[in-house]
Design a protein around this motif. Structure first.
Motif, PDB file in Angstrom:
ATOM      1  N   ALA A 172       0.831  -1.206   0.000  1.00  0.00           N
ATOM      2  CA  ALA A 172       0.000   0.000   0.000  1.00  0.00           C
ATOM      3  C   ALA A 172       0.867   1.258   0.000  1.00  0.00           C
ATOM      4  CB  ALA A 172      -0.929  -0.008   1.211  1.00  0.00           C
ATOM      5  N   PHE A 173       1.907   1.265   0.831  1.00  0.00           N
ATOM      6  CA  PHE A 173       2.759   2.449   0.902  1.00  0.00           C
ATOM      7  C   PHE A 173       3.595   2.617  -0.364  1.00  0.00           C
ATOM      8  CE2 PHE A 173       1.691   2.656   5.340  1.00  0.00           C
ATOM      9  CZ  PHE A 173       1.767   4.006   5.620  1.00  0.00           C
ATOM     10  N   ALA A 174       3.985   1.517  -0.968  1.00  0.00           N
ATOM     11  CA  ALA A 174       4.742   1.603  -2.224  1.00  0.00           C
ATOM     12  C   ALA A 174       3.895   2.254  -3.313  1.00  0.00           C
ATOM     13  CB  ALA A 174       5.189   0.211  -2.661  1.00  0.00           C
ATOM     14  N   ILE A 175       2.618   1.861  -3.387  1.00  0.00           N
ATOM     15  CA  ILE A 175       1.714   2.458  -4.370  1.00  0.00           C
ATOM     16  C   ILE A 175       1.506   3.935  -4.074  1.00  0.00           C
ATOM     17  CG2 ILE A 175      -0.674   2.464  -5.213  1.00  0.00           C
ATOM     18  CD1 ILE A 175      -0.683  -0.581  -4.814  1.00  0.00           C
ATOM     19  N   LEU A 176       1.362   4.261  -2.792  1.00  0.00           N
ATOM     20  CA  LEU A 176       1.111   5.645  -2.404  1.00  0.00           C
ATOM     21  C   LEU A 176       2.295   6.536  -2.764  1.00  0.00           C
ATOM     22  CD1 LEU A 176      -1.091   7.316  -1.033  1.00  0.00           C
ATOM     23  CD2 LEU A 176       0.086   6.969   1.126  1.00  0.00           C
ATOM     24  N   PHE A 177       3.500   6.100  -2.456  1.00  0.00           N
ATOM     25  CA  PHE A 177       4.667   6.914  -2.764  1.00  0.00           C
ATOM     26  C   PHE A 177       4.960   6.944  -4.262  1.00  0.00           C
ATOM     27  CE2 PHE A 177       5.370   6.550   1.751  1.00  0.00           C
ATOM     28  CZ  PHE A 177       5.959   7.755   2.076  1.00  0.00           C
ATOM     29  N   TRP A 178       4.586   5.893  -4.976  1.00  0.00           N
ATOM     30  CA  TRP A 178       4.739   5.897  -6.435  1.00  0.00           C
ATOM     31  C   TRP A 178       3.798   6.922  -7.064  1.00  0.00           C
ATOM     32  CZ3 TRP A 178       1.068   4.494 -10.195  1.00  0.00           C
ATOM     33  CH2 TRP A 178       1.569   4.436 -11.509  1.00  0.00           C
ATOM     34  N   SER A 179       2.594   7.069  -6.486  1.00  0.00           N
ATOM     35  CA  SER A 179       1.620   8.028  -7.029  1.00  0.00           C
ATOM     36  C   SER A 179       2.053   9.467  -6.801  1.00  0.00           C
ATOM     37  CB  SER A 179       0.243   7.814  -6.380  1.00  0.00           C
ATOM     38  OG  SER A 179       0.271   8.179  -5.007  1.00  0.00           O
ATOM     39  N   ARG A 180       3.039   9.661  -5.923  1.00  0.00           N
ATOM     40  CA  ARG A 180       3.493  11.017  -5.627  1.00  0.00           C
ATOM     41  C   ARG A 180       4.054  11.707  -6.866  1.00  0.00           C
ATOM     42  NH1 ARG A 180       7.831  12.241  -0.777  1.00  0.00           N
ATOM     43  NH2 ARG A 180       7.847  14.525  -0.938  1.00  0.00           N
ATOM     44  N   ARG A 181       4.628  10.941  -7.777  1.00  0.00           N
ATOM     45  CA  ARG A 181       5.213  11.535  -8.978  1.00  0.00           C
ATOM     46  C   ARG A 181       4.147  12.201  -9.837  1.00  0.00           C
ATOM     47  NH1 ARG A 181       7.324   6.499 -12.488  1.00  0.00           N
ATOM     48  NH2 ARG A 181       7.838   8.221 -13.902  1.00  0.00           N
ATOM     49  N   ALA A 242      -4.604  13.169  -5.216  1.00  0.00           N
ATOM     50  CA  ALA A 242      -4.077  12.653  -3.949  1.00  0.00           C
ATOM     51  C   ALA A 242      -5.061  11.715  -3.268  1.00  0.00           C
ATOM     52  CB  ALA A 242      -3.743  13.823  -3.019  1.00  0.00           C
ATOM     53  N   GLY A 243      -6.375  11.958  -3.441  1.00  0.00           N
ATOM     54  CA  GLY A 243      -7.383  11.170  -2.730  1.00  0.00           C
ATOM     55  C   GLY A 243      -7.539   9.754  -3.254  1.00  0.00           C
ATOM     56  N   ILE A 244      -7.506   9.602  -4.576  1.00  0.00           N
ATOM     57  CA  ILE A 244      -7.683   8.257  -5.141  1.00  0.00           C
ATOM     58  C   ILE A 244      -6.600   7.288  -4.671  1.00  0.00           C
ATOM     59  CG2 ILE A 244      -7.621   6.946  -7.296  1.00  0.00           C
ATOM     60  CD1 ILE A 244      -9.176   9.180  -8.614  1.00  0.00           C
ATOM     61  N   PRO A 245      -5.306   7.661  -4.731  1.00  0.00           N
ATOM     62  CA  PRO A 245      -4.282   6.735  -4.219  1.00  0.00           C
ATOM     63  C   PRO A 245      -4.447   6.424  -2.734  1.00  0.00           C
ATOM     64  CG  PRO A 245      -3.270   8.413  -5.590  1.00  0.00           C
ATOM     65  CD  PRO A 245      -4.676   8.839  -5.371  1.00  0.00           C
ATOM     66  N   VAL A 246      -4.829   7.438  -1.932  1.00  0.00           N
ATOM     67  CA  VAL A 246      -5.001   7.201  -0.493  1.00  0.00           C
ATOM     68  C   VAL A 246      -6.137   6.216  -0.244  1.00  0.00           C
ATOM     69  CG1 VAL A 246      -5.703   8.280   1.683  1.00  0.00           C
ATOM     70  CG2 VAL A 246      -3.998   9.391   0.246  1.00  0.00           C
ATOM     71  N   GLN A 247      -7.278   6.439  -0.880  1.00  0.00           N
ATOM     72  CA  GLN A 247      -8.412   5.535  -0.686  1.00  0.00           C
ATOM     73  C   GLN A 247      -8.100   4.136  -1.224  1.00  0.00           C
ATOM     74  OE1 GLN A 247     -11.129   6.280   1.068  1.00  0.00           O
ATOM     75  NE2 GLN A 247     -10.282   8.325   1.436  1.00  0.00           N
ATOM     76  N   SER A 248      -7.373   4.092  -2.335  1.00  0.00           N
ATOM     77  CA  SER A 248      -7.018   2.795  -2.918  1.00  0.00           C
ATOM     78  C   SER A 248      -6.096   2.017  -1.994  1.00  0.00           C
ATOM     79  CB  SER A 248      -6.338   2.996  -4.277  1.00  0.00           C
ATOM     80  OG  SER A 248      -7.190   3.670  -5.171  1.00  0.00           O
ATOM     81  N   THR A 249      -5.113   2.695  -1.431  1.00  0.00           N
ATOM     82  CA  THR A 249      -4.171   1.995  -0.542  1.00  0.00           C
ATOM     83  C   THR A 249      -4.844   1.547   0.748  1.00  0.00           C
ATOM     84  OG1 THR A 249      -3.460   4.175   0.262  1.00  0.00           O
ATOM     85  CG2 THR A 249      -2.109   3.128  -1.427  1.00  0.00           C
ATOM     86  N   GLN A 250      -5.816   2.329   1.232  1.00  0.00           N
ATOM     87  CA  GLN A 250      -6.546   1.882   2.419  1.00  0.00           C
ATOM     88  C   GLN A 250      -7.340   0.613   2.122  1.00  0.00           C
ATOM     89  OE1 GLN A 250      -8.743   5.434   3.628  1.00  0.00           O
ATOM     90  NE2 GLN A 250      -7.372   5.650   5.386  1.00  0.00           N
ATOM     91  N   ALA A 251      -7.920   0.542   0.919  1.00  0.00           N
ATOM     92  CA  ALA A 251      -8.650  -0.668   0.529  1.00  0.00           C
ATOM     93  C   ALA A 251      -7.695  -1.854   0.381  1.00  0.00           C
ATOM     94  CB  ALA A 251      -9.400  -0.422  -0.775  1.00  0.00           C
ATOM     95  N   ILE A 252      -6.521  -1.594  -0.251  1.00  0.00           N
ATOM     96  CA  ILE A 252      -5.530  -2.660  -0.415  1.00  0.00           C
ATOM     97  C   ILE A 252      -5.060  -3.167   0.935  1.00  0.00           C
ATOM     98  CG2 ILE A 252      -3.163  -3.119  -1.196  1.00  0.00           C
ATOM     99  CD1 ILE A 252      -3.752  -1.239  -3.561  1.00  0.00           C
ATOM    100  N   MET A 253      -4.866  -2.245   1.885  1.00  0.00           N
ATOM    101  CA  MET A 253      -4.393  -2.643   3.203  1.00  0.00           C
ATOM    102  C   MET A 253      -5.389  -3.570   3.879  1.00  0.00           C
ATOM    103  SD  MET A 253      -2.861  -0.118   6.140  1.00  0.00           S
ATOM    104  CE  MET A 253      -1.734   0.608   4.960  1.00  0.00           C
ATOM    105  N   ARG A 254      -6.662  -3.328   3.667  1.00  0.00           N
ATOM    106  CA  ARG A 254      -7.686  -4.179   4.301  1.00  0.00           C
ATOM    107  C   ARG A 254      -7.716  -5.594   3.713  1.00  0.00           C
ATOM    108  NH1 ARG A 254      -7.319  -0.378   7.061  1.00  0.00           N
ATOM    109  NH2 ARG A 254      -8.913   0.557   8.406  1.00  0.00           N
ATOM    110  N   PHE A 255      -7.074  -5.781   2.536  1.00  0.00           N
ATOM    111  CA  PHE A 255      -6.984  -7.144   2.002  1.00  0.00           C
ATOM    112  C   PHE A 255      -6.190  -8.045   2.948  1.00  0.00           C
ATOM    113  CE2 PHE A 255      -7.757  -5.364  -2.400  1.00  0.00           C
ATOM    114  CZ  PHE A 255      -8.992  -5.983  -2.543  1.00  0.00           C
TER     115      PHE A 255
END
Length: 588
Positions: A172-181, A242-255
């Motif tokens: 989840a964090f890897a996806i979030l930091f990748w979306s920073r670009r 910024a919101g889509i990656p955050v919400q996506s990573t929260q969903a991924i984390m719940r997996f």
């Protein structure tokens, strides 16, 4: 890059962030201990129900529960104090530090930066960083550390279930930091649009009279709507980006919960683990993701801070301050220009070139010349508001560029053409010349500058608030207060830039007389466009296109029949000019 540099923190602020993160770790671990306590209690209860084992004495459990609640409360108190209380105090110090830094910067810096831009840095950027310090950094770093500790414990206890529970966190964090670009450019664009809107609003407020006088209200309001619309659109894109990656990573984390249940069910089915082990992991997993929720929601703000706010604040600290020796011991107060050259920006044409003259102590030296010839620039160089690009400005034989500006300006009284007053009383504005002056000294300076008559007519006299930049006073009244301030300071060097430009003829002659009496024995540099104003000067320096073309006494320059002589003749001829009506003199 260290924490201090990355987030524009002071040493104390960085220390408080670390302590806030430490107590966040303590809170998370104590909360996890509570999960373990509940797990152990459930294990005892199930054993009693299924195996007939008698329940243990509940008093120790009750005491343990009370101790747990007290420890959790204490940990939360320290966490709150370090993440909020001390952080807000740090934010206050940071704002003061920014103001102090700008006080130390040379005026050349302010010539390159827009006022709205600096205001945004102190207000908006500092507020953004304040929120990051209090709501993001301690929780984020604390969550990293506590999760790492818990992860090690889970891996030791059962590495298969630990991997099933924790794999989603790094993904989840890897996806979030990748979306920073992708989100970072949108954040910078949003910041630029916000600054443009602020500049436009400030311009409208400053020029509201001109806008109304030229019937441009509708045009400016339309322009303002355009800035607001652009900001709204870029903010929407930035929030979505910024919101889509955050919400996506929260969903991924719940997996992680799903994979824990799946892996636990398979291991439970083949007898690899018992029911209580799986139950314990499910308890831990339900709790381990909770600290990340707040942190991940704030990561977008953290990215904005590290990409925009913190670098802008750090850039102020990186600017070269106007420093120098605080020991200023001049031999007299002659102001000497030695081959001075100066331009306002790198690569710009010089405003003054190879200027050399001496303003002697006890003399009045007048600078005259056409508009744009560099007169005001020279007075600012004399007071080290800027440093010369070439040559030297000496004050009593001391190079002004080697002296701390505040130490240097103690020997200067300055009245510039653009008067600056504060939203304070008349008495308070004059007393800025010398803070320890008595009321009698302030009144004496006011009377000498011809302020007393109009001040007495104000509602509260000298205690009347005069509004922002003296908005309740006329131009001439503001200028006379500025002159009173300079007279009160009573410094050995006096700079007068069109000091009497806004006075009527009667008041001008009276103020000139007061200045002549009170400035005796001082080094006086005066700028005036009215040639009759400088006819009594000891020395006149004539400038044209940034160069000295003539210098000497008024009589000497008149005899030379040069530029000064021509300016005197032109003003003498224009003095007879008058308005002519639309009707001829013989018409009805």
């Amino acid at each position: 890059m260290g924490m201090r540099e990355k987030y524009a923190l002071t040493a104390e602020g960085a220390k408080n962030i670390r302590l806030g993160a430490f107590w966040t770790v303590v809170v998370n671990l104590v909360a996890m201990f509570g999960v373990g306590f509940f797990f152990y209690l459930m294990e005892q209860l199930i054993a009693s129900l299924t195996e007939g084992v008698p329940l243990p004495d509940m008093v120790p459990y009750a005491v343990g529960l009370v101790v747990f609640a007290v420890v959790l409360w204490v940990a939360h108190w320290f966490q709150y104090d370090y993440t909020y209380g001390k952080t807000y105090r740090e934010s206050g110090k940071q704002r003061i530090s920014l103001g102090e830094r700008m006080r130390e910067l040379p005026l050349s810096f302010f010539g390159k930066r827009d006022l709205a831009d600096l205001t945004e840095t102190i207000m908006t950027d500092a507020t953004t960083m304040e929120h990051v310090y209090s709501h993001v950094l301690p929780y984020l770093y604390g969550t990293y550390i506590s999760t790492a500790i818990i992860a090690v414990c889970l891996l030791v206890f059962n590495w298969q279930l630990a991997i099933a529970a924790l794999w989603s966190v790094p993904v989840a964090f890897a996806i979030l930091f990748w979306s920073r670009r992708f989100s970072a450019p949108l954040m910078r664009k949003t910041r630029a649009c916000a600054l443009a809107m602020t500049e436009n609003t400030q311009e409208m407020l400053e020029c509201v009279r001109e806008i109304r006088a030229t019937n441009q209200v509708a045009s400016y309001l339309k322009q303002a709507d355009g800035y607001i619309d652009r900001l709204e659109k870029t903010m929407f894109k930035s929030e979505v980006g910024a919101g889509i990656p955050v919400q996506s990573t929260q969903a991924i984390m719940r997996f992680g919960i799903a994979t824990t249940i799946l892996a636990g069910s398979l291991m439970l089915a083949d007898g690899s683990i018992g029911f209580m082990v799986m139950f314990g992991f499910l308890l831990v997993v339900s709790r381990i993701y909770a600290p990340f929720d707040q942190s991940m929601l704030m990561l977008a703000e953290l990215f904005m801070a590290t990409e925009v706010a913190a670098p802008r604040m750090k850039a102020l600290y990186d600017e070269v301050a106007a420093t120098g020796s605080e020991d200023f011991s001049p031999q007299g107060h002659d102001v000497t220009f030695e081959d001075v050259t100066f331009s306002y920006g790198e690569g710009d044409e010089p405003v003054v070139s190879n200027v050399s003259f001496v303003a002697k102590e006890g003399d009045v030296t007048a600078l005259v010349g056409p508009s744009g010839s560099g007169k005001s620039t020279l007075t600012k160089l004399a007071a080290r508001f800027w440093d010369a690009d070439g040559g030297r400005v000496l004050v009593g034989g001391v190079d002004a560029s080697t002296i701390d500006p505040e130490a240097l300006l103690k020997d200067y009284s300055v009245v510039f053409q653009d008067v600056l007053l504060f939203d304070d009383t008349v008495m308070g504005n004059i007393r800025l010349g010398r803070r320890d002056a008595t009321d009698e000294e302030v009144l004496a300076a006011a009377k000498a500058a011809m302020c007393d008559d109009f001040v007495r007519k104000l509602p509260q006299g000298y205690d009347t608030m005069i509004g922002e930049n003296g908005s309740k006073l006329s131009g001439g009244e503001r200028q006379r207060i500025s002159i009173a301030r300079a007279l009160l300071k009573n410094s050995p060097i006096v700079l007068l830039d069109e000091a009497t430009a806004s006075l009527d003829v009667e008041n001008e002659s009276q103020v000139q007389e007061a200045l002549s009496n009170l400035l005796a024995g001082k080094t006086v540099i005066v700028i005036a466009h009215r040639m009759r104003t400088v006819m009594n000067a000891d020395k006149i320096v004539v400038l044209d296109e940034g160069r000295v073309v003539e210098q000497g006494s008024p009589a000497e320059l008149l005899e030379q029949n040069g530029l000064f002589s021509r300016m005197v003749k032109l003003q003498s001829e224009s003095s007879g000019w008058s308005l002519v009506g639309t009707k001829a003199s013989g018409e009805d």
